[in-house]
Design a protein around this motif. Structure first.
Motif, mmCIF file in Angstrom:
data_model
loop_
_atom_site.group_PDB
_atom_site.id
_atom_site.type_symbol
_atom_site.label_atom_id
_atom_site.label_comp_id
_atom_site.label_asym_id
_atom_site.label_seq_id
_atom_site.Cartn_x
_atom_site.Cartn_y
_atom_site.Cartn_z
ATOM 1 N N HIS A 176 36.783 26.605 136.173
ATOM 2 C CA HIS A 176 35.697 26.428 135.205
ATOM 3 C C HIS A 176 34.587 27.417 135.548
ATOM 4 C CE1 HIS A 176 33.173 24.423 132.315
ATOM 5 N NE2 HIS A 176 32.206 24.420 133.212
ATOM 6 N N LEU A 177 34.251 28.275 134.584
ATOM 7 C CA LEU A 177 33.246 29.305 134.817
ATOM 8 C C LEU A 177 31.866 28.842 134.373
ATOM 9 C CD1 LEU A 177 35.195 32.453 133.562
ATOM 10 C CD2 LEU A 177 35.101 31.488 135.849
ATOM 11 N N SER A 178 30.860 29.276 135.109
ATOM 12 C CA SER A 178 29.476 29.058 134.711
ATOM 13 C C SER A 178 28.734 30.374 134.913
ATOM 14 C CB SER A 178 28.838 27.931 135.527
ATOM 15 O OG SER A 178 28.801 28.277 136.892
ATOM 16 N N TYR A 179 27.559 30.444 134.340
ATOM 17 C CA TYR A 179 26.777 31.673 134.379
ATOM 18 C C TYR A 179 25.371 31.349 134.838
ATOM 19 C CZ TYR A 179 30.703 33.059 131.519
ATOM 20 O OH TYR A 179 31.977 33.286 131.070
ATOM 21 N N PRO A 180 24.673 32.333 135.447
ATOM 22 C CA PRO A 180 23.297 32.073 135.874
ATOM 23 C C PRO A 180 22.384 31.840 134.674
ATOM 24 C CG PRO A 180 24.090 34.192 136.716
ATOM 25 C CD PRO A 180 25.129 33.656 135.824
ATOM 26 N N ALA A 181 21.278 31.176 134.912
ATOM 27 C CA ALA A 181 20.313 30.899 133.850
ATOM 28 C C ALA A 181 19.697 32.202 133.348
ATOM 29 C CB ALA A 181 19.222 29.974 134.368
ATOM 30 N N LYS A 182 19.286 32.189 132.097
ATOM 31 C CA LYS A 182 18.734 33.397 131.469
ATOM 32 C C LYS A 182 17.424 33.848 132.108
ATOM 33 C CE LYS A 182 21.902 33.778 128.369
ATOM 34 N NZ LYS A 182 22.927 34.765 128.545
ATOM 35 N N GLU A 183 16.664 32.907 132.691
ATOM 36 C CA GLU A 183 15.373 33.298 133.265
ATOM 37 C C GLU A 183 15.533 34.117 134.549
ATOM 38 O OE1 GLU A 183 16.142 28.992 134.464
ATOM 39 O OE2 GLU A 183 15.983 30.002 132.553
ATOM 40 N N ASP A 184 16.719 34.040 135.166
ATOM 41 C CA ASP A 184 16.995 34.858 136.349
ATOM 42 C C ASP A 184 17.525 36.207 135.863
ATOM 43 O OD1 ASP A 184 16.341 32.631 137.888
ATOM 44 O OD2 ASP A 184 18.404 31.926 137.891
ATOM 45 N N GLU A 185 16.599 37.120 135.560
ATOM 46 C CA GLU A 185 16.983 38.359 134.883
ATOM 47 C C GLU A 185 17.589 39.389 135.817
ATOM 48 O OE1 GLU A 185 13.622 39.705 132.696
ATOM 49 O OE2 GLU A 185 13.503 37.871 131.520
ATOM 50 N N THR A 186 17.087 39.533 137.017
ATOM 51 C CA THR A 186 17.589 40.576 137.900
ATOM 52 C C THR A 186 18.881 40.129 138.569
ATOM 53 O OG1 THR A 186 16.362 39.784 139.819
ATOM 54 C CG2 THR A 186 15.235 41.347 138.373
ATOM 55 N N SER A 187 19.716 41.106 138.868
ATOM 56 C CA SER A 187 21.000 40.815 139.500
ATOM 57 C C SER A 187 20.804 40.198 140.883
ATOM 58 C CB SER A 187 21.821 42.097 139.606
ATOM 59 O OG SER A 187 23.032 41.861 140.267
ATOM 60 N N GLU A 188 19.805 40.680 141.616
ATOM 61 C CA GLU A 188 19.558 40.155 142.960
ATOM 62 C C GLU A 188 19.140 38.686 142.891
ATOM 63 O OE1 GLU A 188 18.020 43.018 141.851
ATOM 64 O OE2 GLU A 188 19.413 44.391 142.857
ATOM 65 N N ARG A 189 18.309 38.355 141.905
ATOM 66 C CA ARG A 189 17.862 36.962 141.751
ATOM 67 C C ARG A 189 19.033 36.070 141.338
ATOM 68 N NH1 ARG A 189 13.974 33.451 141.707
ATOM 69 N NH2 ARG A 189 13.493 32.126 139.921
ATOM 70 N N GLN A 190 19.885 36.561 140.447
ATOM 71 C CA GLN A 190 21.061 35.792 140.035
ATOM 72 C C GLN A 190 21.991 35.557 141.219
ATOM 73 O OE1 GLN A 190 22.759 38.075 136.851
ATOM 74 N NE2 GLN A 190 21.408 37.175 135.303
ATOM 75 N N GLN A 191 22.171 36.580 142.052
ATOM 76 C CA GLN A 191 23.015 36.431 143.236
ATOM 77 C C GLN A 191 22.428 35.432 144.215
ATOM 78 O OE1 GLN A 191 24.056 40.201 144.992
ATOM 79 N NE2 GLN A 191 24.562 41.092 143.005
ATOM 80 N N ALA A 192 21.115 35.445 144.375
ATOM 81 C CA ALA A 192 20.461 34.501 145.286
ATOM 82 C C ALA A 192 20.634 33.069 144.795
ATOM 83 C CB ALA A 192 18.976 34.846 145.423
ATOM 84 N N VAL A 193 20.488 32.862 143.488
ATOM 85 C CA VAL A 193 20.677 31.519 142.916
ATOM 86 C C VAL A 193 22.119 31.069 143.122
ATOM 87 C CG1 VAL A 193 20.749 30.237 140.740
ATOM 88 C CG2 VAL A 193 18.796 31.694 141.255
ATOM 89 N N ALA A 194 23.066 31.976 142.884
ATOM 90 C CA ALA A 194 24.482 31.636 143.046
ATOM 91 C C ALA A 194 24.799 31.295 144.500
ATOM 92 C CB ALA A 194 25.354 32.793 142.568
ATOM 93 N N LYS A 195 24.247 32.047 145.438
ATOM 94 C CA LYS A 195 24.500 31.766 146.862
ATOM 95 C C LYS A 195 23.915 30.421 147.278
ATOM 96 C CE LYS A 195 24.913 36.567 148.284
ATOM 97 N NZ LYS A 195 24.316 37.683 149.025
ATOM 98 N N ARG A 196 22.741 30.071 146.745
ATOM 99 C CA ARG A 196 22.156 28.764 147.056
ATOM 100 C C ARG A 196 23.042 27.633 146.534
ATOM 101 N NH1 ARG A 196 17.126 31.074 145.849
ATOM 102 N NH2 ARG A 196 17.158 30.174 143.758
ATOM 103 N N GLN A 197 23.528 27.791 145.300
ATOM 104 C CA GLN A 197 24.397 26.752 144.733
ATOM 105 C C GLN A 197 25.714 26.668 145.494
ATOM 106 O OE1 GLN A 197 24.854 27.156 140.519
ATOM 107 N NE2 GLN A 197 22.712 26.676 140.112
#
Length: 138
Positions: free
Chosen positions: A91-112
């Motif tokens: 099951h795929l999910s995607y980062p939230a739209k407010e996390d615009e930068t790739s680095e921020r999206q990666q940080a959110v993904a690593k926390r989850q």
């Protein structure tokens, strides 16, 4: 056969068994250790036998090429699997739209991922589509 003789033999056998430490261990201590261990092992085996879907976050999906199509909505493309029913196990999910930068999206993904909300993170680097086209052309 006299019941008093049977009782006498039974009492003697029980008395002999109670003197043997190995027998007492096998009767009283070993089941207390073995049954919980077997129960936990059985539960672990049942967990591995379940077809539980894995949660994967895709970071940078906009950099994927149009052909071949890798992602189809919340699942990978069915043509990538031998058994089309296996698509449901990822099951795929995607980062939230407010996390615009790739680095921020990666940080959110690593926390989850660290919290156990995800089993894997797929990071598509920026410019992947262009580099893939250059590779195909060469």
């Amino acid at each position: 056969m006299n019941w008093s003789n049977v009782r006498l033999i039974f009492e003697r056998e029980v008395r002999d068994q109670m003197r043997d430490r190995r027998t007492l261990f096998m009767i009283f201590v070993l089941p207390l250790l073995l049954y919980p261990l077997l129960g936990l092992s059985f539960l672990r085996v049942l967990q591995f036998m379940q077809d539980k879907p894995f949660r994967v976050m895709v970071v940078g999906s906009e950099a994927l090429p149009d052909s071949p199509k890798l992602i189809d909505g919340e699942h990978f493309n069915k043509s990538l699997f031998d058994d089309p029913e296996q698509v449901k196990l990822l099951h795929l999910s995607y980062p939230a739209k407010e996390d615009e930068t790739s680095e921020r999206q990666q940080a959110v993904a690593k926390r989850q991922l660290a919290k156990g909300k995800l089993e894997a993170v797929l990071i598509i680097p920026p410019g992947f589509n262009r580099r893939l086209e250059d590779f195909r052309a060469s």
